[in-house]
Scaffold this active site. Structure first.
Site, PDB file in Angstrom:
ATOM      1  N   HIS A  95     -13.018 -25.578  -4.559  1.00 30.33           N
ATOM      2  CA  HIS A  95     -11.936 -26.492  -4.185  1.00 30.33           C
ATOM      3  C   HIS A  95     -10.597 -25.798  -4.358  1.00 30.33           C
ATOM      4  O   HIS A  95     -10.344 -25.158  -5.383  1.00 30.33           O
ATOM      5  CB  HIS A  95     -11.982 -27.757  -5.039  1.00 30.33           C
ATOM      6  CG  HIS A  95     -10.798 -28.664  -4.821  1.00 30.33           C
ATOM      7  ND1 HIS A  95      -9.888 -28.971  -5.813  1.00 30.33           N
ATOM      8  CD2 HIS A  95     -10.355 -29.315  -3.712  1.00 30.33           C
ATOM      9  CE1 HIS A  95      -8.953 -29.766  -5.322  1.00 30.33           C
ATOM     10  NE2 HIS A  95      -9.220 -29.996  -4.055  1.00 30.33           N
ATOM     11  N   SER A  96      -9.743 -25.899  -3.352  1.00 35.60           N
ATOM     12  CA  SER A  96      -8.387 -25.353  -3.414  1.00 35.60           C
ATOM     13  C   SER A  96      -8.428 -23.855  -3.758  1.00 35.60           C
ATOM     14  O   SER A  96      -9.110 -23.099  -3.087  1.00 35.60           O
ATOM     15  CB  SER A  96      -7.561 -26.158  -4.420  1.00 35.60           C
ATOM     16  OG  SER A  96      -6.200 -25.813  -4.350  1.00 35.60           O
ATOM     17  N   MET A  97      -7.727 -23.432  -4.810  1.00 38.96           N
ATOM     18  CA  MET A  97      -7.678 -22.013  -5.154  1.00 38.96           C
ATOM     19  C   MET A  97      -9.031 -21.487  -5.623  1.00 38.96           C
ATOM     20  O   MET A  97      -9.260 -20.286  -5.633  1.00 38.96           O
ATOM     21  CB  MET A  97      -6.626 -21.771  -6.232  1.00 38.96           C
ATOM     22  CG  MET A  97      -5.197 -22.060  -5.795  1.00 38.96           C
ATOM     23  SD  MET A  97      -4.633 -21.028  -4.438  1.00 38.96           S
ATOM     24  CE  MET A  97      -4.354 -19.486  -5.289  1.00 38.96           C
ATOM     25  N   GLN A 122     -13.138 -26.181   0.086  1.00 38.94           N
ATOM     26  CA  GLN A 122     -12.543 -27.474   0.415  1.00 38.94           C
ATOM     27  C   GLN A 122     -11.043 -27.418   0.140  1.00 38.94           C
ATOM     28  O   GLN A 122     -10.626 -27.178  -1.001  1.00 38.94           O
ATOM     29  CB  GLN A 122     -13.196 -28.583  -0.422  1.00 38.94           C
ATOM     30  CG  GLN A 122     -14.688 -28.743  -0.146  1.00 38.94           C
ATOM     31  CD  GLN A 122     -15.359 -29.739  -1.082  1.00 38.94           C
ATOM     32  OE1 GLN A 122     -14.894 -29.989  -2.186  1.00 38.94           O
ATOM     33  NE2 GLN A 122     -16.470 -30.295  -0.639  1.00 38.94           N
ATOM     34  N   THR A 124      -8.867 -25.166   0.797  1.00 35.35           N
ATOM     35  CA  THR A 124      -8.457 -23.870   0.250  1.00 35.35           C
ATOM     36  C   THR A 124      -7.466 -23.197   1.202  1.00 35.35           C
ATOM     37  O   THR A 124      -7.783 -22.989   2.375  1.00 35.35           O
ATOM     38  CB  THR A 124      -9.676 -22.949   0.058  1.00 35.35           C
ATOM     39  OG1 THR A 124     -10.550 -23.529  -0.909  1.00 35.35           O
ATOM     40  CG2 THR A 124      -9.246 -21.578  -0.427  1.00 35.35           C
TER      41      THR A 124
END
Length: 844
Positions: A95-97, A122, A124
């Site tokens: 997720h993200s980073m 997701q 990212t």
């Protein structure tokens, strides 16, 4: 350690400030899916605790996180040793980073690519950091993206990137699209609003627990299992076909690796021939199976396409093609795999010329009890269902509109949105439906289809109604792409539709903010620097410093900055200038970086400059008011001394204070030392303001004494600056200059604040921030501001360096826009240079 692990390992990586507990949403859904199949297969979900580190603010820990995840993967696989179906790799959800950290694993020297069999990210930001606040983040991105580009031939990791859409205000979806590499075909990027059975936009956090999206992900995971190894398949083609099935185009069928193309059409069923070009059948409590056959020979002469839709959303095959049949056929080609699932219907459109071998089209209606559904089919010419609608001009500001009316009684229309392909375009589409003689509710579906990227969005409307649809892009149309954006309308034959499109000025500004909002600090500081240069020049030419607001209005002009940046970009197109640029080792121009991301638009810089100047004005007003209020508070608490009789640049306690602040910056965090320096500087200015206020009050109360003191001050004036008494007018000039310096210093503090926040959050783990992006700046800024805190206009008025100092802010303002708009961490370096020259004016 005592768990008997026999499942398939999945590792979840949280993002910026993310918790390892976020894995529970997808883990619980996977558990229930495994229960439904009696644990024939199941997944073991692992998660990494990154201590909720703020890696979007500070990139110094990204490399450490990457190495830690590598160790986690090796440890997870060791837990399965000795098992019958021991996994050799893990699937990763980032997720993200966390998704970027997963991609960075491949850059580690001792990392084996086979340890990851699938990567799903997701929200990212793969392309670039949302806010490039320090060089560690940009260096990390450059390392990861360059590795994936240069080694595209050898990377066979299947990767899926899912974006949140327009509801994600933290990471715009354009940043999440993986680069389309010619040799790397195992990467997919999609927006959640285009994902079948999801069809919604999510915000940055809810993408982790959005039930519709997690259900889709888990269905894909279970379809990826290899029955022989009881692990995720190693076949890259199967991985891509599964992800395409669930995330790109769902045919309303359960996934099959090798689906049966030929189906048996036997049994006790009714065969009903249909010869009309438009046909509707309402099924309710049918006891017999019915096959409706449509002969294609005659229809091919008149029509080009056939369209069928069904409101029965089960996963059984429902439409077939027969070869050389008269009234019934025993075997048919299953065309259901070419259908598309929509929220309320499954639909299929076929081009008749592509199926010349088919003699009949067969629609199957099963025997049902207690449920009702409708099946519709129609033959049509493409020209009658494809309508061109040019969008309104960008600068029409919503005053004009374009309209098209659909009078025919079709089930499906394609509205071609001509001249639409730029990210700065934004429109409102209004669809008004009017129905005659309809008693029951009718549902229409409006789908905005963007052919060059998977960012479609759907709107469901109960007709008759008036529906408003937002039309804007996440990714601009590529230069070599000739496709046209479409508004696909799945309509009712009993209704008339009126489609109106007009420019939405507010959403255009929203797009500018979405794509360029991160560059605003660069434009604000550029405007302040221009004003700063104007003040220094007025001091040199007239001996007095102008008001900040006056000089900002006079000096902060876009034509002083933008033409130079545009000219440099133009010259970089010539080989000789590019070679000279490289010889001078200058960084890449930010305008070129933005162009590579399809984000270059001439007027955007003008808009940002206007916003930047406005922000600089209000920021200056705020700082001036704050200094006045603090000085009033200071007067209430303590009566300050009068204006200093002797101007001393270096007081007795100044070297000691400078050394202490440098030691603080060395042993703790550079940003912390910068903040303390800022507070010291503000204290000095507040003290000066309080002294001036006190002096003016005494002047008002005792004018004779004030005249005597003024004569005394004039009598004490000497040719040497260091022994001058500070007059009231000199103090006011100094405060005007210091007010601008405070504005500049405020932005240095704000841009260094992320690393300070990160350091404070992790203070319980370590006392010294390492690596520290602000430490070099702090060491030079501390003595500079210490000198500036004791600098007055009277002390630098006759400096030989003042004229040069007043000329520097203009090229530095250009430099900020050229090199700092996409690399914000460079902005403080440009701000610091004129401050240093200003301080040196005391000595030269």
């Amino acid at each position: 350690k005592i768990l008997p692990l026999t499942g398939i390992p999945v590792l979840f990586l949280p993002g910026n400030a993310g918790s390892y507990k976020q894995v529970r949403s997808i883990g619980s859904i996977a558990l229930r899916k495994a229960e439904d199949i009696d644990f024939k297969y199941h997944f073991d979900f692992f998660s990494v605790n990154f201590n909720e580190e703020l890696v979007a603010l500070y990139g110094g820990s990204l490399q450490r996180q990457t190495k830690f995840v590598h160790e986690c993967i090796k440890t997870i696989l060791k837990l399965y040793k000795g098992q019958e179906f021991a996994p050799k790799s893990v699937a990763i959800i980032g997720h993200s980073m966390g998704g970027l950290v997963a991609r960075a694993l491949l850059t580690l020297k001792n990392f084996k690519q086979d340890l990851i069999n699938l990567l799903i990210t997701q929200a990212t930001p793969h392309v670039a950091p949302v806010m490039p606040l320090d060089r560690f983040i940009t260096d990390f991105y450059m390392t990861v993206n360059n590795y994936w580009i240069l080694n595209a031939r050898h990377i066979n990791l299947t990767t899926l990137s899912v974006a949140g859409g327009f509801r994600d205000y933290q990471v715009r979806s354009g940043l999440t699209f993986l680069p389309k590499l010619s040799h790397h075909t195992s990467a997919l990027s999609v927006v959640s609003s285009a994902v079948p059975k999801t069809w919604v936009s999510t915000d940055h956090l809810s993408i982790v627990w959005c039930k519709q999206l997690q259900l889709t992900t888990i269905r894909a995971f279970f379809d990826l299992i290899d029955a022989d190894t009881k692990q995720i398949t190693q076949n890259p083609k199967k991985k891509l076909s599964v992800l395409n099935h669930h995330f790109i185009r769902h045919p309303s069928k359960h996934f099959e690796e090798n689906p049966a193309i030929i189906s048996d059409l036997t049994g006790t069923s009714m065969w009903v021939p249909v010869k009309v070009s438009k046909w509707t059948y309402v099924a309710y409590n049918e006891s017999d199976k019915i096959y409706f056959t449509f002969p294609l020979a005659n229809h091919r002469k008149i029509y080009t396409h056939v369209y069928c839709q069904s409101t029965m959303l089960d996963t059984n095959s429902w439409i077939f093609g027969c070869i050389n049949s008269t009234s019934m056929c025993r075997q048919g080609i299953d065309l259901s795999w070419k259908a598309e699932l929509l929220p309320t219907i499954k639909s299929l459109t076929l081009r008749l010329q592509d199926y010349l071998s088919l003699s009949h089209l067969v629609v199957y209606v099963p025997s049902i009890h207690g449920s009702k559904f409708v099946v519709d089919c129609e033959f049509f010419k493409k020209e009658t269902r494809s309508i061109q609608l040019p969008v309104t001009h960008l600068f029409s500001f919503g005053l004009s509109s374009r309209k098209v009316i659909l009078n025919t009684s079709g089930l499906f229309y394609n509205i071609e949105l001509l001249n639409f392909g730029q990210i700065y375009q934004a429109f409102k589409i209004n669809v008004v439906s009017k129905c005659s003689g309809v008693k029951e509710e009718i549902t229409s579906i409006y789908k905005v289809h963007i052919p060059w990227s998977y960012e479609d969005s759907l709107t469901i409307a109960q007709v008759p109604s008036s529906t408003e649809i937002s039309l804007k892009l996440h990714i601009a149309q590529p230069e070599n792409d000739s496709h046209v954006a479409l508004l696909k309308m799945y309509t009712s034959s009993d209704c008339q539709y009126e489609v109106t499109v007009k420019t939405s000025f507010s959403q255009i500004l929203g797009q500018v903010v979405r794509f360029h909002g991160g560059a605003l600090p660069a434009y604000v500081t550029s405007s302040i620097l221009l004003a700063y240069g104007g003040q220094l020049y007025s001091l040199f030419s007239t001996g007095h410093c102008l008001e900040y607001a006056t000089v900002l209005d006079k000096e902060a002009k876009p034509y002083k900055v933008d033409p130079f940046v545009i000219m440099i970009k133009f010259l970089l197109g010539y080989k000789w200038f590019k070679e000279l640029w490289d010889v001078l080792m200058l960084p890449e121009l930010d305008a070129i970086v933005l162009t590579s991301q399809s984000m270059c638009f001439p007027l955007v810089s003008l808009i940002l400059f206007l916003f930047g100047t406005c922000t600089a004005y209000w920021g200056g007003l705020l700082s001036f008011t704050s200094v006045r209020l603090l000085s009033s508070l200071w007067l209430a608490l303590k009566r300050p001394s009068e204006l200093p009789k002797d101007i001393k640049m270096i007081s007795a306690d100044l070297p000691f204070l400078t050394i202490v602040l440098i030691i603080v910056g060395w042993t703790t965090c550079g940003a912390f030392a910068i903040l303390l320096t800022y507070l010291y500087y503000v204290f000095k200015i507040v003290h000066l303001q309080a002294s001036l206020t006190m002096y003016k009050n005494s002047q008002t109360g005792n004018p004779k004494h004030s005249r005597r003191s003024e004569k005394k001050s004039n009598h004490h004036k000497d040719s040497t600056v260091h022994h001058l008494r500070l007059s009231a007018s000199d103090a006011e000039d100094s405060l005007r200059m210091h007010s601008t310096v405070i504005n500049l210093l405020t932005w240095i503090v704000l841009l260094s604040m992320p690393s300070l926040i990160y350091w404070l959050k992790n203070l319980r783990y370590y006392f010294k921030l390492n690596p520290d992006p602000c430490k070099p700046l702090a060491f030079i800024l501390i003595p500079t501001m210490a000198v500036l805190g004791n600098t007055h206009t009277v002390s630098i008025r006759s400096s030989k360096l003042l004229k040069t100092t007043s000329q520097f802010p203009l090229p530095l303002a250009i430099g900020i826009i050229a090199f700092g708009s996409a690399h914000l961490y460079r902005v403080p370096c440009f701000i610091f240079i004129p401050l240093l020259l200003h301080a040196l004016c005391n000595f030269i």
